[in-house]
Design a protein around this motif. Structure first.
Motif, PDB file in Angstrom:
ATOM      1  N   VAL A   1      50.992  49.497  48.240  1.00  0.00           N
ATOM      2  CA  VAL A   1      50.163  48.342  47.731  1.00  0.00           C
ATOM      3  C   VAL A   1      48.908  48.960  47.687  1.00  0.00           C
ATOM      4  O   VAL A   1      48.640  49.342  49.126  1.00  0.00           O
ATOM      5  CB  VAL A   1      50.612  47.254  48.921  1.00  0.00           C
ATOM      6  CG1 VAL A   1      49.553  46.080  48.939  1.00  0.00           C
ATOM      7  CG2 VAL A   1      52.745  46.726  48.908  1.00  0.00           C
ATOM      8  N   LEU A   2      47.842  48.601  47.071  1.00  0.00           N
ATOM      9  CA  LEU A   2      46.656  48.098  47.095  1.00  0.00           C
ATOM     10  C   LEU A   2      46.210  46.446  47.610  1.00  0.00           C
ATOM     11  O   LEU A   2      46.469  46.397  47.241  1.00  0.00           O
ATOM     12  CB  LEU A   2      45.815  48.186  45.719  1.00  0.00           C
ATOM     13  CG  LEU A   2      44.221  48.542  46.167  1.00  0.00           C
ATOM     14  CD1 LEU A   2      43.668  49.534  44.562  1.00  0.00           C
ATOM     15  CD2 LEU A   2      43.257  47.880  45.841  1.00  0.00           C
ATOM     16  N   LEU A   3      45.610  46.610  49.253  1.00  0.00           N
ATOM     17  CA  LEU A   3      45.216  45.972  49.212  1.00  0.00           C
ATOM     18  C   LEU A   3      43.750  45.223  49.543  1.00  0.00           C
ATOM     19  O   LEU A   3      42.952  46.222  49.752  1.00  0.00           O
ATOM     20  CB  LEU A   3      46.182  45.646  51.062  1.00  0.00           C
ATOM     21  CG  LEU A   3      45.721  43.756  51.787  1.00  0.00           C
ATOM     22  CD1 LEU A   3      47.105  42.846  50.868  1.00  0.00           C
ATOM     23  CD2 LEU A   3      45.591  44.116  53.430  1.00  0.00           C
ATOM     24  N   ASP A   4      43.278  44.093  48.691  1.00  0.00           N
ATOM     25  CA  ASP A   4      42.378  43.492  48.040  1.00  0.00           C
ATOM     26  C   ASP A   4      41.885  42.457  48.672  1.00  0.00           C
ATOM     27  O   ASP A   4      42.177  41.302  48.810  1.00  0.00           O
ATOM     28  CB  ASP A   4      42.278  43.818  46.360  1.00  0.00           C
ATOM     29  CG  ASP A   4      40.935  43.981  45.793  1.00  0.00           C
ATOM     30  OD1 ASP A   4      39.919  44.672  45.653  1.00  0.00           O
ATOM     31  OD2 ASP A   4      40.422  42.389  45.696  1.00  0.00           O
ATOM     32  N   LEU A   5      40.857  42.943  50.173  1.00  0.00           N
ATOM     33  CA  LEU A   5      39.734  41.676  50.299  1.00  0.00           C
ATOM     34  C   LEU A   5      39.048  41.080  49.454  1.00  0.00           C
ATOM     35  O   LEU A   5      38.007  41.546  48.392  1.00  0.00           O
ATOM     36  CB  LEU A   5      38.963  42.505  51.325  1.00  0.00           C
ATOM     37  CG  LEU A   5      38.122  40.775  52.330  1.00  0.00           C
ATOM     38  CD1 LEU A   5      39.233  40.076  52.752  1.00  0.00           C
ATOM     39  CD2 LEU A   5      37.499  41.160  53.052  1.00  0.00           C
ATOM     40  N   HIS A   6      39.291  39.609  48.789  1.00  0.00           N
ATOM     41  CA  HIS A   6      39.110  39.420  47.173  1.00  0.00           C
ATOM     42  C   HIS A   6      38.437  38.782  46.855  1.00  0.00           C
ATOM     43  O   HIS A   6      37.360  37.907  46.604  1.00  0.00           O
ATOM     44  CB  HIS A   6      40.215  38.932  46.332  1.00  0.00           C
ATOM     45  CG  HIS A   6      39.899  38.967  44.677  1.00  0.00           C
ATOM     46  ND1 HIS A   6      40.532  40.024  43.968  1.00  0.00           N
ATOM     47  CD2 HIS A   6      40.095  38.294  43.688  1.00  0.00           C
ATOM     48  CE1 HIS A   6      40.379  40.344  43.160  1.00  0.00           C
ATOM     49  NE2 HIS A   6      40.162  38.553  42.934  1.00  0.00           N
ATOM     50  N   THR A   7      38.042  37.574  48.271  1.00  0.00           N
ATOM     51  CA  THR A   7      37.095  36.324  48.796  1.00  0.00           C
ATOM     52  C   THR A   7      35.563  37.291  49.871  1.00  0.00           C
ATOM     53  O   THR A   7      36.749  37.652  51.043  1.00  0.00           O
ATOM     54  CB  THR A   7      37.504  35.342  48.664  1.00  0.00           C
ATOM     55  OG1 THR A   7      38.519  35.335  50.393  1.00  0.00           O
ATOM     56  CG2 THR A   7      38.876  34.901  48.356  1.00  0.00           C
ATOM     57  N   ILE A   8      34.614  36.708  50.195  1.00  0.00           N
ATOM     58  CA  ILE A   8      33.413  36.861  51.076  1.00  0.00           C
ATOM     59  C   ILE A   8      33.038  35.700  51.261  1.00  0.00           C
ATOM     60  O   ILE A   8      32.806  34.980  50.467  1.00  0.00           O
ATOM     61  CB  ILE A   8      33.213  37.559  50.438  1.00  0.00           C
ATOM     62  CG1 ILE A   8      33.992  39.341  49.933  1.00  0.00           C
ATOM     63  CG2 ILE A   8      31.603  38.395  51.140  1.00  0.00           C
ATOM     64  CD1 ILE A   8      34.312  40.145  51.441  1.00  0.00           C
TER      65      ILE A   8
END
Length: 727
Positions: free
Chosen positions: A320-327
């Motif tokens: 898994v590449l966990l991606d913080l998509h919102t900021i």
């Protein structure tokens, strides 16, 4: 995907008995507890053609195969009892002992269960093509192609994987890392080799960060919703926010989807998540009328579903590449950043304050995924999706990346196996401009998202004609060769000059046709006749073959990639997918995505390409080897100190830009609650017990402008800077 343009009641939805739907609420222990290696794990060294597979072996395991077993087993022939006892001794010495050292305790295997299972006559069948060892309540189940999978709700499906992959389910230890998606990908309990292993991945887009073009029905049913901010607001007004989103989280992507991804020859998934999986704020400043603004998002509810998805990925051997998509404040103004509109992250009066919140969320996620229960499952962490560099500027983004790197490695330490690879998005700036950035840094990747669909051109050239540069047998028009020429050299050069380089997103979209692809109210640059591209049922075989060639060329050019996205939901008006160029699953089912991603190898050369794929090796420090983390002063000399100056603020006000103070309480992501019979540790959500710094919070008395809409706001003249003793 680029496009133009504090507490919640515990869910009552209990559709499954999965422990991942019930995160624990216990206080955070002082340190993370690692699980104890399970020495009785039952994986056996498989026979060719798939070395390492535990399937297809009948000695010691009750495999309920589809094939007839032939002769009656020896143990049912009374005159062979003495021979049977002798055979048992031989098996123990010749099979079990080698298996323990070659399969059960491979390199870097740190997350197996703590109790041995029973074996021998106590084994029970796990379904067609599967095996089970142990008693019924604690049985470890293993299955390959043709095996029956029983889901948490009791329903079943058949696992189809012709590539030698196998799933593993251990009730005693839900963190067992023995599964493998295919024969050419190492199981999770073996190290990933960045020099030789290739990422063939797909995004799980639209699940935890709903986007209009991915889940159109969700937005069509709520007129006026254009992003998750407005969708959440409308659903809350109707009193159905949690009900609606939980139904979406629970049904849009299922375990069968994850099994199908592994069965398609893919080996990674990229999982975009929102910061409100951690928290949201009830007061992010005041609007132009002086009213306090609250973030409307459904807080933390998606986290239990994220845990469930991670459990499924582990079960089928997918990394898994966990991606913080919102900021906070939005890093790009796109509808998948949280709120459509202006960029208020590292830009404008609230740019620094929003970045400070972001660092806290990166820290909290890092602490969770660096635990021994998750570090092998999640080898890469995308800390910030698609910051729009052309609005924000290079200096602020570089300063933030440097700050984030120092924080993450301060938590994990440096060197291979210590926390995730840190993935930075290129900000839509050419990869060549990132060459040498933070040279010497430990395991940093650069992430590129190449799309022709958003180049602002009409892109009406056909795909159902002979491919340019080929031998005349391939279709695709100009598009396959264009992918090879535009993307291959830049990706390969970046691997030489920067290090690990990924394509975190790409698609089959040669144009921008598709329902809501450019947002709810956006039009297509393609012009008229988009209807053809929105209805895959009308595509000719030549169109499908051309798109297949384009997909293969794209994969070959990019090398390590994640297709955007696995699944597009049906439109509420047509009951069909209206953006088919973006669905890997639909293409796989209908012939314009490859049945085996390895078919992409050599496609660019077949189209006349001369750029050789990067053959490695990476420099040792780039993958956590010798020198990792030793950054020469010259490599950071040009990086602006923290906090950097930001745009959209008058020069005379730069020193007064509002900040937060580090006196808040840190939120910890809870681990799943395991079954009472489980013997493994679930961790506590916090890897580094020495990391005890407070979180940021507002400064009392500061009149903060709305953190999501502050570009034209006046910078407060006083009271918004942390005191000299603040941490």
């Amino acid at each position: 995907m680029p496009t133009p343009g504090s507490g919640v009641a515990h869910s009552e939805a209990t559709l499954q008995a999965s422990p991942y739907l019930h995160p624990g609420a216990s206080p955070v222990p002082k340190e993370s507890l690692s699980s104890i290696p399970r020495e009785g794990a039952p994986l056996l060294q498989g026979s060719p053609p798939h070395p390492g597979s535990p399937l297809g072996r009948e000695d010691n395991y009750n495999l309920d195969s589809e094939k007839p077993r032939g002769a009656r087993p020896l143990y049912k022939r009374p005159w062979f009892w003495l021979a049977a006892f002798a055979a048992v001794a031989i098996v123990v010495v010749a099979v079990i002992v080698p298996v323990y050292f070659t399969v059960i305790k491979p390199k870097n295997h740190t997350t197996t269960s703590s109790a041995s299972s029973s074996s021998g006559a106590g084994d029970t069948s796990g379904g067609s093509g599967g095996s089970t060892t142990g008693d019924a309540s604690s049985a470890i189940k293993i299955g390959g192609d043709g095996s029956t999978v029983t889901k948490d709700d009791g329903s079943t499906f058949i696992y189809n994987n012709t590539f030698g992959g196998y799933w593993v389910s251990d009730p005693l230890n839900p963190f067992d890392n023995s599964a493998r998606p295919n024969s050419w990908t190492p199981p999770l309990n073996e190290s990933w080799n960045w020099n030789t292993d290739r990422i063939n991945g797909v995004n799980i887009g639209g699940l935890f960060v709903p986007e209009p073009f991915i889940v159109p029905a969700l937005f069509q049913g709520n007129p006026g919703a254009v992003d998750e901010w407005t969708l959440s607001t409308l659903l809350a007004q109707k009193g159905v926010l949690q009900e609606t989103l939980e139904n979406h989280y629970n049904t849009f992507i299922t375990e069968e989807d994850i099994a199908q991804i592994a069965g398609a020859g893919l080996n990674w998934i990229r999982v975009p998540i929102p910061f409100w999986a951690i928290e949201s704020w009830s007061n992010v400043g005041v609007d132009a009328s002086g009213n306090a603004v609250a973030e409307p998002f459904l807080v933390r509810v998606c986290w239990k579903y994220i845990l469930r998805l991670l459990g499924w990925a582990r079960k089928y051997g997918l990394r898994v590449l966990l991606d913080l998509h919102t900021i906070p404040g939005s890093q790009n103004g796109y509808n998948h950043s949280g709120r459509l509109g202006a960029v208020n992250w590292m830009n404008g009066p609230m740019g620094i304050a929003n970045a400070e919140r972001s660092l806290d969320y990166i820290r909290i996620i890092t602490e969770f995924i660096s635990q021994p229960e998750y570090k092998d499952l999640i080898p890469v962490f995308g800390v910030l999706n698609e910051p729009y560099l052309h609005t924000i500027g290079r200096a602020p983004i570089e300063s933030f990346y440097w700050r984030a790197y120092q924080m993450v490695r301060g938590i994990t330490g440096t060197g291979e196996g210590k926390g995730p690879v840190i993935s930075f998005h290129d900000g839509f700036d050419p990869l060549s401009n990132w060459a040498g950035f933070l040279a010497g840094a430990d395991r940093v990747a650069i992430d590129d998202h190449p799309y022709f669909a958003f180049d602002g051109q009409t892109n009406r050239e056909p795909v159902n004609v002979t491919a340019t540069g080929g031998d005349g047998t391939l279709l695709g028009g100009k598009w396959p060769q264009q992918a090879c020429d535009a993307w291959g050299p830049s990706m390969n050069n970046s691997r030489k000059n920067f290090g690990i380089t990924l394509a975190g997103e790409f698609s089959n979209a040669i144009n921008d046709c598709g329902l809501f692809v450019n947002g709810i109210n956006g039009g297509a640059h393609y012009g008229p006749d988009c209807d053809y591209w929105m209805n895959a049922g009308g595509w000719s075989d030549a169109t499908k073959q051309g798109l297949l060639t384009y997909a293969l060329a794209s994969m070959d050019a990019l090398g390590d990639y994640f297709f955007w996205t696995w699944k597009i939901g049906d439109s509420a008006t047509s009951n069909s997918v209206q953006a088919p160029l973006w669905s890997y699953k639909l293409g796989l089912d209908n012939g314009w995505m490859p049945k085996d991603p390895r078919a992409a190898r050599g496609m660019c050369a077949a189209l006349g390409g001369t750029d050789a794929p990067f053959a490695g090796p990476f420099q040792a420090w780039q993958t956590g080897g010798a020198g990792a983390g030793t950054i020469a002063p010259a490599a950071t000399a040009s990086v602006a100190p923290w906090p950097p100056s930001v745009s959209r603020v008058p020069t005379q006000s730069l020193s007064l830009v509002p900040q937060y103070t580090s006196t808040g309480t840190v939120v910890t992501l809870p681990p799943p609650t395991l079954a009472p019979s489980a013997t493994a540790s679930a961790g506590n959500g916090w890897f580094n017990a020495q990391d005890t710094a407070p979180a940021v919070t507002t400064i009392s008395g500061c009149a903060y402008p709305n953190a999501w809409d502050a570009l034209d706001a006046q910078v407060p003249l006083s009271g918004c800077l942390p005191g000299p003793t603040a941490l």
